[in-house]
Design an enzyme around this catalytic site. Sequence first.
Site, PDB file in Angstrom:
ATOM      1  N   CYS A  43       0.820  -1.219   0.000  1.00 54.70           N
ATOM      2  CA  CYS A  43       0.000   0.000   0.000  1.00 54.70           C
ATOM      3  C   CYS A  43       0.846   1.257   0.000  1.00 54.70           C
ATOM      4  CB  CYS A  43      -0.945   0.009   1.201  1.00 54.70           C
ATOM      5  SG  CYS A  43      -0.103   0.260   2.778  1.00 54.70           S
ATOM      6  N   CYS A 112      -2.025 -16.833  -1.045  1.00 52.26           N
ATOM      7  CA  CYS A 112      -1.218 -16.231  -2.116  1.00 52.26           C
ATOM      8  C   CYS A 112       0.200 -15.948  -1.637  1.00 52.26           C
ATOM      9  CB  CYS A 112      -1.868 -14.960  -2.646  1.00 52.26           C
ATOM     10  SG  CYS A 112      -1.613 -13.509  -1.614  1.00 52.26           S
ATOM     11  N   GLY A 345       4.757  14.153  17.174  1.00 51.91           N
ATOM     12  CA  GLY A 345       4.416  14.152  15.751  1.00 51.91           C
ATOM     13  C   GLY A 345       2.913  14.107  15.554  1.00 51.91           C
ATOM     14  N   LEU A 397       8.061  21.520  19.627  1.00 49.17           N
ATOM     15  CA  LEU A 397       7.318  20.935  20.735  1.00 49.17           C
ATOM     16  C   LEU A 397       8.289  20.053  21.499  1.00 49.17           C
ATOM     17  CD1 LEU A 397       4.639  20.325  22.181  1.00 49.17           C
ATOM     18  CD2 LEU A 397       4.215  18.549  20.487  1.00 49.17           C
ATOM     19  N   ARG A 421     -13.564   5.234  21.426  1.00 48.63           N
ATOM     20  CA  ARG A 421     -13.330   5.477  20.001  1.00 48.63           C
ATOM     21  C   ARG A 421     -14.239   4.558  19.198  1.00 48.63           C
ATOM     22  NH1 ARG A 421      -9.381   2.788  16.738  1.00 48.63           N
ATOM     23  NH2 ARG A 421      -8.434   4.737  16.065  1.00 48.63           N
ATOM     24  N   ARG A 988     -14.695 -12.070  -6.825  1.00 46.87           N
ATOM     25  CA  ARG A 988     -15.124 -13.332  -6.192  1.00 46.87           C
ATOM     26  C   ARG A 988     -16.646 -13.358  -5.981  1.00 46.87           C
ATOM     27  NH1 ARG A 988     -11.523 -15.398  -1.121  1.00 46.87           N
ATOM     28  NH2 ARG A 988     -11.683 -17.617  -1.521  1.00 46.87           N
ATOM     29  N   GLY A1165     -13.785 -18.319 -11.147  1.00 48.71           N
ATOM     30  CA  GLY A1165     -15.019 -19.005 -10.793  1.00 48.71           C
ATOM     31  C   GLY A1165     -14.830 -20.112  -9.772  1.00 48.71           C
ATOM     32  N   GLU A1342     -15.430 -19.709  -4.461  1.00 49.20           N
ATOM     33  CA  GLU A1342     -16.320 -18.556  -4.492  1.00 49.20           C
ATOM     34  C   GLU A1342     -17.588 -18.722  -3.651  1.00 49.20           C
ATOM     35  OE1 GLU A1342     -16.764 -16.586  -8.152  1.00 49.20           O
ATOM     36  OE2 GLU A1342     -14.592 -16.519  -8.318  1.00 49.20           O
TER      37      GLU A1342
END
Length: 1421
Positions: A43, A112, A345, A397, A421, A988, A1165, A1342
Site C-alpha cells: 500500500c 497467495c 508528531g 514541541l 473510540r 469473487r 469461478g 467462491e
Amino acid sequence: MEESNLVFALNGQRVELKDVDPQTSLLNYIRDETDCKGPKRGCGEGGCGSCVVLLSKYDPGSKQVEEFTINSCLAPVCSIHGCAITTTEGLKQETEPHAVHTRLAGFHATQCGFCTPGMAVSIAASLRKCSRKTQHGGTIGQPTSVETENFISGNLCRCTGYRPILDACKSFAADVDIEDLGVNTFWKSSDEAHSEKSALRPYQPETDPQFPTFLKDYTGKPLHVTSGQLGDEKTWRSASTLPELFEIYQNESIEKKRDVQFVVGYTSSGFYKDFKPSVCIDISRIPELQCLVQTDSALEVGAAVSLSKLIEFLDDSRGPVFPQLADHLRMVASQHVRNRGSVGGNLIMTQKHGFASDVATILLGAGSRVTLASAEDSTVTDLEDFLAGQSPQTSILQSIHIPTWAKSENSSDRVFFRTYRSSPRSSGNAVSSINAAFLAVLQTSTPSGHEEPGSKVLHLRLAFGALGCPLPLRAGKTEKYLTGKVVSVGVLREAVRILREEIASSARDDKLHTAEYRESVGVGYLFQFFKPFITEVNLDNPPSYGSGVDAVSDGGPTHTFGNGNSTVVNGSVEKVPTRDGGPTENGAHRFANGNIAVENGSADKESEVRSFGRSAHKLDRREGFMGKQTFPVSNKFYPVAQPTGKIGAVLQATGEAVFVDDIPLPKGTLHAAFVSSRKALAKITSVNAAKALASPGAASFITVKDIPPNGQNAGKIDYFGGPPDKVFAEDFVGFVGHPLGVMVADTYEHAVQAAAKVEVEYDDTTLGPPILSLEEAAAKSSFKISKFAFLGSASVGDVLEKGDYRIENAEVYAGGQYQFYMEPQTALAVPDEDSCITVYSATQGPEFVQTSLGVALGIPLHNIRVITRRLGGAFGGKTTKSQQVAVACAWAAFKLKRPVRMTLDRNTDMEYCGGRHESKAKYTVEFNKDGKIMSLDTSVLMNGGFENNVMDEMGIFLVQSMKCYNWNSWRHVTKVCRTNLPDRGMMRAPGEIQGKFFAESIIEHVASFLGLDPTKVREVNLHTHESAKKFYGPVAAGPGEHFTPPKVWERLKGSSNFEVRKVSVQEFNQKNMWVKRGISIMSLLYPNMQYRRLGRVTVYGDGSVVVESGGTEMGQGLFTKVQQAAAYGLSRLWGENVDGQVPLSKIRIVQNDTISLGHGSITAGGITSEGTCEAVVNACNTLVDTLRPVLLELQSGTAESVSWEAVVKKAKMKSLPLSAQDQQRKFGSETQYIVCGAAVSEVEVDILTGGVRILQTDLLFDAGKSINPAVDIGQVEGAFVQGIGYYVTEEIKWDENGVLLTNGTWTYKPPTPDNIPHQFNVELLNSAGDPNRFLSAKGAGEPPLLLATSVHNAIRQAIKAARADVHQLQLLTNDGDSKEEKDRATSHFVMHSSATMEPVKKLCGLYNVDQYLEWLSRNKS
Ligand SMILES: Cc1cc2nc3c(=O)[nH]c(=O)nc-3n(C[C@H](O)[C@H](O)[C@H](O)COP(=O)(O)OP(=O)(O)OC[C@H]3O[C@@H](n4cnc5c(N)ncnc54)[C@H](O)[C@@H]3O)c2cc1C
Ligand code: FES
Ligand code: FES
C-alpha cells in the site's frame, strides 16, 4: 562531527551509501537496490503491513539493543543510520527456515503468500519481545494465547480469513492446549495421540540474528546527506542536542530559505504523501525530546517518545488516568506505526493539518500541558491552547505533561477517566470516526443534609475528537451544566440535550461519516460514562423489561466491545448461557463410524472424518478466538483428498517466492506509471508533458500516438464479438482515473513523480454532466447493449402466480466492493528479437493477456510469450484489468526497445480497477400467509462503469444466484448501466453475492410483513429436488439421491444448536437495552459448470516430473491440488489403491507460459482446480499406458518391487514418449452441478455506536469429494471473511465529481482479526459421487462468500430488537400511537447491504439515548 555516509546493516550485512536521496523509503531502497524481496509494496501508506521489517538499534546509555518492527514504506532510508534491519529472509538460519516460517506453512496460513513475509517478521519480532519480557501472567519467555492474537494486529491478509495465521501464532503460546489448534500438517487430528507440541519446531531466541557490533560505532552520530540536481537538492540532517537543532534550523531555513521539516518517525508521510520538504531534520535523538519522567504531579513525556514507549511506561505507572490512556493508545494505528510514530508528531499533525487524532483527544481529556522550546526560551501552555494556536515557526514541541490526578489520601473524591473510540477495527489501524475522553472528579459518598444521595460532579473535562472538524474540542457548556450537580436521570437527560447542540455546532460530514452520526455516538459516550453512577435505576434494562429498578449496575466496565471500547455494564455478557449444548461436548457433530450423516450412501469406506480445534465455552473475547474444522479424508485416491501442505508455503514465508514485482530486472529496465484523468467526463483539449519529461529520471511519455502501426488501442478483448475495451483515453475521458498514457522513467519513484507533473487541460462543458449513479443512468437510459440481451433475463413458470399478499415495487441496494488483492496490478514487458515480446504478468488469464497483446501490438500470437508464476491474490480483479496494465507496459517496451515494468500504486489501483458492480433491485412479490412465495418479479440495475468489461457475464451470474429459493414462478431482468465511473469487473462471486443479498432481503421482507420468524419463511421456500430441477435444470440438480441441500440444512440446524441459541438470543435481548444480539440460519445453492482445462505432464530421466497447466496459482491452492492429482495419476501405474509410489516431492508444478502450453484460458469461478486435475490425470493415464509394459517387463525379472525411477530409466533408454498433454473428457453444460452449504451466524450489535461483533459462525459446506480438504477449508474461511468485509467493514464511496473517496487503506477497510467470528466452526461435507466431475470435487473458492449473508441477516435481527425498544419508548411516551403503528415500526425496514457502523447505528436509532432518558424521567416523575 556529522557523517556524510549512511551506514546500516541489512540482514547482518553492512550497507554504506553516499548520495542517497534522503526521501527514498527504506522499502524502495531494499526492493530496488538489493536482492532482498521479502518486504512487499502492498500500500505504501502504512496500512497493510506487507512491508514490515525488524529494526534493531543500540542504546549506548543502557548498553541494550532495542528492537521493534516498522513499516519500511514509511521510513526514509536515512532514518535508519546506525540501525540493523532484518527482513524475513534474515530470520533464516543459513538455509534453515525460522520456526515461524515452518509454523505458517504447517498451519496452512499462507494462500497467495503476499502478506506472509510481513506476517513472519511481525510474529518473529513479537516472540522475540516476549522472550525478553512477558506480561499478564504468561510463562517467562512465552506469550499467552490471547497475547499472540495481537502479533499480527498491523498486518492485513486478504486470503486466509486470519484463523490459520492466529493458530500459527497461538502455537507458540505457553497456555495453549495444542489439540485446540486448527488444521495443520504436524499431526492428523485433534484427538490423535501424537498431537503434541513436540511435533512443532520450537522457537529458539538464541538462534535469532544478533546486532552487528560494527554498528555500535555509528550510534548517535549525526548524519548530513544531500543529493539531487542543483536547485532541487534534498537534504537529511540529524541533530543530537537542542542547540544543534536550532543551529541547523537557522542555517537551512532562515539563512538558506529552504523548506524544512522536523522528523521523528516520518509516519505522517503515510497520510500527507505529497509533501516532500527540501530539508528533513531528524530530531528523534535529542535527549530532551526523549524524556519519560513521572513526578508526584505529572508525567513528562518527551515529544519524540514513540507511542509504544509511552504505552509501556504508562503500563508501569500508577494513577487513575494512565491505564486507560495506555489501553486507548494500543488502539491507535498499528503496532508498527506506534513503534516509530511519536506523541509530538501526532499532536503537530493535529495542530497543523487537522488530523483526526486519538492522541490529542485523550491527552486533552486528561488535562495535559505542553512545553514549547525555541533557541531563546521555552514556554508551557495548555494543550487546548496549543492545538488551537499556531506554534511559532522557530519553536519546537519539546514535551507533554500529563497530570497524575492523584487524590489526597483522605479525600472521598474519586477520579474517573474513560476514553472511547468508534472504528471498524477494535485493535486499531483504522482512524476513528469519533473519539472522546472524559475525566470526572466525583464526590461519591452520601452527603448529609438536604442534598440528594449519589455522585456529585466536582470537576469535569469532556473532550471529543475526529468530529470532521479540524481540532478536538471540549464540550464546555455540558461541562458547566454538569459541574456541581448530582448525577441523576433528569440531569443526564438535560446534559445529553446540551451536548447534542454543542457537538452539532462543530461536527461536520466528511468523506466517510456524517455529522449526525458523530453527534449521536458522542451523546452515547456521555450516557455510557455516567450510566454506572446512576443508582436509582438500571440503565441497561429495556423499557419492556419493566421500570428497571430491580437491578442496579455497580459501575465500571466489564467488557470491551468489538468495535471501539464502548462498554457493556456487568450482567449482559457474563450471564449469557454457554454456547454448548450441541450433539458433542464441544458443539461439533461427529459420528461414531466417522462418516458424514448425509444419508446419500456415497461416503466411501476409505473415508474418515478428522477434526481440529475446539469450540469456546463462552463467546467472550477474553477467551480469545476459537475455531473448529471438521472434514472427511479419503485414502482411496491417495494422495488426492489428503490435507497436504501448500506447495511453496515455506518459500512464501521466507520471502523467496518470486512475484512479478520481485523478478530481478534486466539491465536498462524502465518503470512506468499511469497518467490518469482527474475529470469524470470531459474532452481532452491539451496534454503537455514537457515539465514532466524534464523531471529527474523521466524517459518518455507513451500515449495512443505510440501504439504500433498495426496495433489497436485495445485492452480487454470482447470474446462475445464486441469491440475491445480501450486502454488509453483518446479524445475524451470517461471517468476519474481513466489513463491518458504512461510516464516512463528510470525508477519507480521517478515515474510516479513525473506522471504527476503531466499537465492536462479539459473541456467539461460540452459533453454534459457525468452519469455517476444508477438512478441517473436509468433516467438517461444509459445501458450497455449486450448482443445477448437474454443473458440478463430469466423466467420460471408460464405466469406469475397470485398469493394471499403482495409487496409491490420495493427496492433494495447492494453496494460495491474492491478486490483488495494484496499485490497490486503489475507487469514486466521485455522486448525480444524479431518483434517478439515476453511479458511477465500477474494475471488470472495469461492466454487472455497474450490475445490482448496480439491486438494491441499488431503482432501474431506466436510472437508473444506471457509468463505467470504466481499472483499475490486476485479475487477476479486480475481477469481483465491485468490485460490493460500488460498492454500499456508492452507499448512502452516496444517503443523504447527496453524492458519496462509497471506496478500500480494502491491508490491508482483502487481508482482504476473498479471492483464489484453496485446494484439495485426492484421487486414485487406475492405470497401466502405461511410465507410461501407464489411469484417474484425482479428487475436489477447494475453499475457497470465506463467500458463494456464483463457486461455479458454479469447478468448470467446474478440470475443464477437469485434462483436460490423456490419462488414458484419468477420473471427477472438485469440491466447493466454505463456510467462515468471506472468499469466494474469480476470479483469473487461476481453478481452472485448481489443476487443472494437480494434474495435474502426479499425473504426477510416477507417475514417482516407477515410477522413470521424469517427461518420459517426460508424453510417453506427452500428448494426441493423438484423445484431445483425447475429452476436450475435437471443436469445441475442432478439425481434426487445426490440432492443434498435439505439435508445440509437440517444437519447444520442440529449441529449448531440453532433453536436453543435462538431462545438464548431472545432472552438476552429482553434484558439488554444497549447491546442486542441476532442469529440467523441461511442456505446456499450455487450453480457451477466446468470449462475446458489443459494439463501436460513431462517425466524426466531421473524420475522427476514437471506439470504444466492452464490454471494460474493465486493462492487458491491449484498447484497443490494438481501436484496431488499428478502423484495419484502416475502412481496408478501400479494399479488403483496403491499408496503414493510417485511421491509429491518428485513433482514440480511450473509457471504458466503461453508459448509452452497454449490455450490455457482463464482461472476464475473457483472451478479451475477440478478441471485441471482431471486434465492432468488424463495426461498421466497416457503416460501410465506407455510405462506399464516397461513395469511388467521389469517386474517379470525380479521378485523385488520395482521403483518409479527404474521404470522411467528403462523407458528413457527405449526412447518412449515421456510427455503427454490432455484435457477433461467432459465440460460445458453437461457438467453443471450445484454447490450447496449452509451457515448460522450470531452477532452482537452495539446500539450506541452501530459496531458489530460476530460471536459465532457455523458453516457446513458440501465440497463434494474434496481434492485437498485443508486447502478447501482455507478457501471456505477466506471467502467467508471476504463476505464479512462486503457487509460489515468495506464501503466504497464516491464524491459528487466521480472521485473515489475510498482509495486506500486509510479509508477502505478490509477485515482484520477483529472482524472474524470469535467462534468459527467449519465443516466440509463429503457428498455424493458424480461421474461428470473429477473424483466428484466441487469448487470451494467462491460460493462460501455468499454464506456471509447470514451475518447480515443476523445483524438485521439485532437491529429489529433495538427498533422494538425504540418503538416501545415511543409508545410509552406518546399515548397516541396505536398497536398497528407499533407493529409497522418494528416490522420491516429497508436495510441495504452495507452494515458498517453508521448505517447500523442509523437503523438502531440516532436518538434512542434521548428517548430512553425522556421515558425514564417521565416514569420517575
Ligand atoms: C497507518 C496509520 C494509522 C494511524 N492511525 C492513527 C489513529 O488511529 N489515531 C491517531 O491518533 N493517530 C493515528 N496515526 C497517526 C500517528 O500516530 C502519527 O503518524 C505519528 O504519531 C506521528 O509521529 P511521527 O514521529 O511519525 O511524526 P512525523 O511524521 O515525523 O512528523 C509529523 C509532523 O510533526 C512535525 N513534528 C514532529 N515532531 C515535532 C516536534 N517535536 N516539534 C515540532 N514539530 C514536530 C513534523 O515536522 C511533521 O510535520 C496513524 C498513522 C498511520 C501511518
Ligand atoms: S506497504 Fe507498507 S504498510 Fe503497506
Ligand atoms: S495469503 Fe495473506 S494476502 Fe494472500
